[in-house]
Each structure stands twice: as structure tokens, then as C-alpha cells.
Design an enzyme around this catalytic site. Structure first.
Site, PDB file in Angstrom:
ATOM      1  N   ASP A   1     -30.414 -16.230 -49.117  1.00 25.70           N
ATOM      2  CA  ASP A   1     -30.113 -16.977 -47.882  1.00 25.70           C
ATOM      3  C   ASP A   1     -29.665 -18.414 -48.178  1.00 25.70           C
ATOM      4  O   ASP A   1     -28.670 -18.890 -47.634  1.00 25.70           O
ATOM      5  CB  ASP A   1     -31.344 -17.017 -46.967  1.00 25.70           C
ATOM      6  CG  ASP A   1     -31.527 -15.717 -46.191  1.00 25.70           C
ATOM      7  OD1 ASP A   1     -30.547 -14.991 -45.980  1.00 25.70           O
ATOM      8  OD2 ASP A   1     -32.675 -15.440 -45.793  1.00 25.70           O
TER       9      ASP A   1
ATOM     10  N   LYS B   1     -39.529 -10.137 -44.584  1.00 29.32           N
ATOM     11  CA  LYS B   1     -39.176 -10.865 -45.815  1.00 29.32           C
ATOM     12  C   LYS B   1     -40.404 -11.218 -46.666  1.00 29.32           C
ATOM     13  O   LYS B   1     -40.311 -11.289 -47.890  1.00 29.32           O
ATOM     14  CB  LYS B   1     -38.371 -12.124 -45.484  1.00 29.32           C
ATOM     15  CG  LYS B   1     -36.970 -11.803 -44.952  1.00 29.32           C
ATOM     16  CD  LYS B   1     -36.150 -13.060 -44.718  1.00 29.32           C
ATOM     17  CE  LYS B   1     -34.808 -12.702 -44.075  1.00 29.32           C
ATOM     18  NZ  LYS B   1     -33.953 -13.870 -43.844  1.00 29.32           N
TER      19      LYS B   1
HETATM   20  P1  NDP Z   1     -39.356 -18.728 -38.327  1.00 29.50           P
HETATM   21  O1  NDP Z   1     -39.978 -18.003 -37.184  1.00 29.50           O
HETATM   22  O2  NDP Z   1     -39.883 -18.527 -39.710  1.00 29.50           O
HETATM   23  O3  NDP Z   1     -39.455 -20.324 -38.044  1.00 29.50           O
HETATM   24  C1  NDP Z   1     -39.153 -20.821 -36.790  1.00 29.50           C
HETATM   25  C2  NDP Z   1     -39.060 -22.345 -36.838  1.00 29.50           C
HETATM   26  O4  NDP Z   1     -38.449 -22.775 -35.612  1.00 29.50           O
HETATM   27  C3  NDP Z   1     -40.400 -23.055 -36.949  1.00 29.50           C
HETATM   28  O5  NDP Z   1     -40.234 -24.209 -37.745  1.00 29.50           O
HETATM   29  C4  NDP Z   1     -40.688 -23.435 -35.483  1.00 29.50           C
HETATM   30  O6  NDP Z   1     -41.478 -24.586 -35.359  1.00 29.50           O
HETATM   31  C5  NDP Z   1     -39.305 -23.734 -34.990  1.00 29.50           C
HETATM   32  N1  NDP Z   1     -39.119 -23.603 -33.539  1.00 29.50           N
HETATM   33  C6  NDP Z   1     -39.179 -22.470 -32.803  1.00 29.50           C
HETATM   34  N2  NDP Z   1     -38.908 -22.723 -31.496  1.00 29.50           N
HETATM   35  C7  NDP Z   1     -38.662 -24.062 -31.421  1.00 29.50           C
HETATM   36  C8  NDP Z   1     -38.328 -24.942 -30.345  1.00 29.50           C
HETATM   37  N3  NDP Z   1     -38.181 -24.489 -29.090  1.00 29.50           N
HETATM   38  N4  NDP Z   1     -38.137 -26.253 -30.612  1.00 29.50           N
HETATM   39  C9  NDP Z   1     -38.273 -26.706 -31.886  1.00 29.50           C
HETATM   40  N5  NDP Z   1     -38.599 -25.937 -32.944  1.00 29.50           N
HETATM   41  C10 NDP Z   1     -38.793 -24.623 -32.712  1.00 29.50           C
HETATM   42  O7  NDP Z   1     -37.794 -18.407 -38.225  1.00 29.50           O
HETATM   43  P2  NDP Z   1     -36.747 -18.346 -39.440  1.00 29.50           P
HETATM   44  O8  NDP Z   1     -36.948 -19.555 -40.271  1.00 29.50           O
HETATM   45  O9  NDP Z   1     -36.802 -17.009 -40.087  1.00 29.50           O
HETATM   46  O10 NDP Z   1     -35.321 -18.397 -38.669  1.00 29.50           O
HETATM   47  C11 NDP Z   1     -34.834 -19.600 -38.083  1.00 29.50           C
HETATM   48  C12 NDP Z   1     -33.400 -19.415 -37.599  1.00 29.50           C
HETATM   49  O11 NDP Z   1     -32.519 -19.217 -38.686  1.00 29.50           O
HETATM   50  C13 NDP Z   1     -33.185 -18.223 -36.659  1.00 29.50           C
HETATM   51  O12 NDP Z   1     -32.325 -18.641 -35.609  1.00 29.50           O
HETATM   52  C14 NDP Z   1     -32.501 -17.200 -37.529  1.00 29.50           C
HETATM   53  O13 NDP Z   1     -31.683 -16.331 -36.765  1.00 29.50           O
HETATM   54  C15 NDP Z   1     -31.665 -18.113 -38.431  1.00 29.50           C
HETATM   55  N6  NDP Z   1     -31.288 -17.485 -39.711  1.00 29.50           N
HETATM   56  C16 NDP Z   1     -29.950 -17.300 -39.964  1.00 29.50           C
HETATM   57  C17 NDP Z   1     -29.531 -16.735 -41.155  1.00 29.50           C
HETATM   58  C18 NDP Z   1     -28.060 -16.557 -41.392  1.00 29.50           C
HETATM   59  O14 NDP Z   1     -27.689 -15.822 -42.343  1.00 29.50           O
HETATM   60  N7  NDP Z   1     -27.186 -17.188 -40.634  1.00 29.50           N
HETATM   61  C19 NDP Z   1     -30.493 -16.288 -42.193  1.00 29.50           C
HETATM   62  C20 NDP Z   1     -31.883 -16.557 -41.850  1.00 29.50           C
HETATM   63  C21 NDP Z   1     -32.249 -17.117 -40.635  1.00 29.50           C
HETATM   64  P3  NDP Z   1     -43.110 -24.520 -35.382  1.00 29.50           P
HETATM   65  O15 NDP Z   1     -43.492 -24.517 -36.831  1.00 29.50           O
HETATM   66  O16 NDP Z   1     -43.515 -25.754 -34.668  1.00 29.50           O
HETATM   67  O17 NDP Z   1     -43.504 -23.252 -34.659  1.00 29.50           O
END
Ligand code: NDP
Length: 277
Positions: free
Chosen positions: A101, A65
Site C-alpha cells: 500500500d 490485513k
Molecule cells: P482504519 O479504520 O484503520 O483507520 C481509520 C482512521 O480514520 C482512524 O485514524 C480514525 O481516527 C480516522 N477517522 C475515522 N472517521 C473520522 C472522522 N469522521 N474524522 C476524522 N478522523 C476519522 O482505516 P484504514 O486506515 O484502513 O483506511 C483509511 C482510508 O484509506 C479509507 O478511506 C480507505 O478506503 C483508504 N485506503 C485506500 C487505499 C488505496 O489503495 N487507495 C488503500 C488502503 C486504504 P480515530 O483513531 O480517532 O478513530
């Protein structure tokens, strides 16, 4: 026939070809939509080849993206704000980048789930790409308060600062999970990727106000750990992100074809297929 595709790596799991085929049937649009696996080091080349073969548009998913954002010649304001692009329109006059999104999330919340946003207290968990995409459409829905909480606190604080210019009268703030103790929200959205690995963000108890909705952007069969914990903690109802997936696809379809599909029957059928395994 006009060609479209979803491009990502991996891509075999994607539901987008099924969703867009359903939209095309419903609206009588003659188009082909496929899944395109791009090598991790050749997103731009994959797009260029698809375009040279007559491709008209692409949905872009993990992990491309940001590259799609950089590749676009022009971008919509919501894509600019998100800093990420999930939809490319491949025109003769260049490549337009959009981010559907967040609009998909807001449409799912308001139209499918009948969850009012104006004047409400919203908690958004996570500070990654999904959160960035959601922020502008959520702010445009005029909640009373929008709190971004993230495991790595400074990312949430920086996002809140970056979007303050778009907040108008909305109280926007960023914090770590521990700062949520003794706070109540009408809507809690899990935009972390914790559910992908079966994990749960470490949230303090008592987050849910009366009648509150817990929403997990992740989707699949059954409830995620986040949704199970939300029900145990007093959320009145829960929803996964399948509606967001279908609604963001509908936004892309409308951008490409100038026709908005009726997403509700497509969502209902996809839900049945997934539940049936
Ligand atoms: P990113 O990798 O960009 O961001 C991940 C985020 O999750 C960060 O803020 C990270 O925190 C946090 N995180 C990861 N593991 C943990 C944990 N164990 N406990 C707490 N926080 C955690 O991912 P995206 O933003 O791209 O995607 C996030 C979710 O959204 C995914 O599940 C994805 O499948 C879903 N999604 C769904 C869509 C839909 O159409 N339904 C569209 C887009 C996304 P930190 O900064 O501390 O690492």
C-alpha cells in the site's frame, strides 16, 4: 493456469480483478484472478482452501490485513513496519506477507502526480492501517518533516514514536488536529476513513503552502468532501487514491510474477470507466 485472488468481506465492489486482468493482458502472463469472499470468522480457512486448490497469491483487503500479517510465515521489512499485510505469496516453502500500500502511494505521488517528496513538509491525517502502511515508504522518500495528525491524538503520538527509529533526519511527530493551526504543508494526505461516510476531518484553515497537493486515499466519482475543502482552503491541486490502488496492485503483481506492468494506461482506462459510472 496460475490462480490469484483478492480476499475480503465485503468484496463485490473490488476493482482488483479488473486491474490484474489488465496487467496480465498487457504483460502476456497467463493467470486467473478472482474475488474471494471470506466469512468474517474464517479468513485462515479461506486462505488454506485457496492454497490447497493451487492458488499462488492473494491480495488482502478490509477487514483481514491484520489476520494476514499473523498468518504469514515470513514478512517483508515494509510489512513488519506496517504491522499489516495486503499481499500474500503462497509458495511451496511457506507464505510470504508483504505490504504494497505505502509503496503504491509513493509511486502514485512521484510517478503519476509528479509530486516531489524529498525535503518537503508532509501532513498525514489518520492513524489507522492505511497510515501505518504509508509511513515507512514516506520516510524513505526523505521529506523534511512528516506530521501525523489524528482525531484520537494519542494514536498519532504513539505511531510517531514507533517510527522514530526509521526516521533518520526526517522530523516526525504526532498530534491532534487542533495543533495544526498556523502550520503549512506541501502535501496533505487524508488517510482517515472520514470520506467513506462523506465526512471531513475538522482541520484548521490555512494548511496549504504555495503549490501544495491535497491527496485523499479514498477514490470514486467526483471530489470527496476533503478534496473540496482543500481546494477552498488554497490547495493548488488535488488527487484521489485511485492511482494508489493501481500502483499497489502493480507492486503485488511484480512480487508474484517478477514482471512490472506499465500502470499508467491501466490507471487511465480505470479512471474513464469510473467517471462514466
Ligand atoms: P482504519 O479504520 O484503520 O483507520 C481509520 C482512521 O480514520 C482512524 O485514524 C480514525 O481516527 C480516522 N477517522 C475515522 N472517521 C473520522 C472522522 N469522521 N474524522 C476524522 N478522523 C476519522 O482505516 P484504514 O486506515 O484502513 O483506511 C483509511 C482510508 O484509506 C479509507 O478511506 C480507505 O478506503 C483508504 N485506503 C485506500 C487505499 C488505496 O489503495 N487507495 C488503500 C488502503 C486504504 P480515530 O483513531 O480517532 O478513530
Amino acid at each position: 493456469m496460475d490462480r490469484y485472488a483478492v480476499v475480503g468481506n465485503p468484496i463485490a465492489h473490488s476493482k482488483s480483478p479488473w486491474i490484474h486482468a489488465a496487467f496480465a493482458r498487457q504483460t502476456g502472463q497467463a493467470l486467473a484472478y478472482e474475488a474471494l469472499l471470506a466469512p468474517l470468522d474464517d479468513f485462515a480457512g479461506t486462505v488454506a482452501r485457496f492454497r490447497a486448490e493451487g492458488g499462488r497469491g492473494l491480495n488482502v483487503t478490509v477487514p483481514f490485513k491484520l489476520e494476514a500479517f499473523a498468518l504469514a510465515d515470513r514478512r517483508t521489512p515494509r510489512a513488519e513496519a506496517a504491522g499489516a499485510v495486503n499481499t500474500l505469496a503462497l509458495g511451496a516453502d511457506g507464505i510470504l506477507g508483504d505490504n504494497t500500500d505505502g509503496a503504491g502511494l509513493v509511486r502514485d505521488l512521484s510517478l503519476n502526480l509528479h509530486c516531489p517528496l524529498a525535503g518537503r513538509r508532509i501532513l498525514l491525517l489518520g492513524a489507522g492501517g492505511a497510515t501505518r502502511g504509508a509511513l515507512l515508504p514516506l520516510l524513505d522518500s526523505a521529506p523534511a518533516r512528516l506530521c501525523i495528525a489524528n482525531r484520537t491524538r494519542h494514536k498519532a503520538v504513539e505511531l510517531a514514536q514507533a517510527f522514530a527509529a526509521h526516521a533518520g533526519t526526517v522530523r516526525i511527530e504526532g498530534c491532534g488536529f487542533e495543533a495544526l493551526a498556523d502550520q503549512r504543508f506541501d502535501l496533505v494526505i487524508n488517510a482517515t476513513s472520514a470520506s467513506l461516510s462523506g465526512e471531513l476531518p475538522p482541520l484548521p484553515p490555512g494548511l496549504y503552502a504555495q503549490g501544495a497537493l491535497a491527496y485523499d486515499m479514498m477514490y470514486g466519482r467526483g471530489h470527496t468532501p476533503f478534496l473540496r475543502a482543500a481546494l477552498a482552503d488554497g490547495a493548488a491541486r488535488v488527487a484521489d487514491g485511485l492511482g494508489m490502488l493501481v500502483e499497489q496492485a502493480a507492486e503485488s503483481f511484480a512480487l508474484w510474477r517478477g514482471v512490472r506492468p506499465d500502470s499508467a494506461p491501466v490507471l487511465a482506462e480505470l479512471r474513464q470507466l469510473i467517471e462514466a459510472g
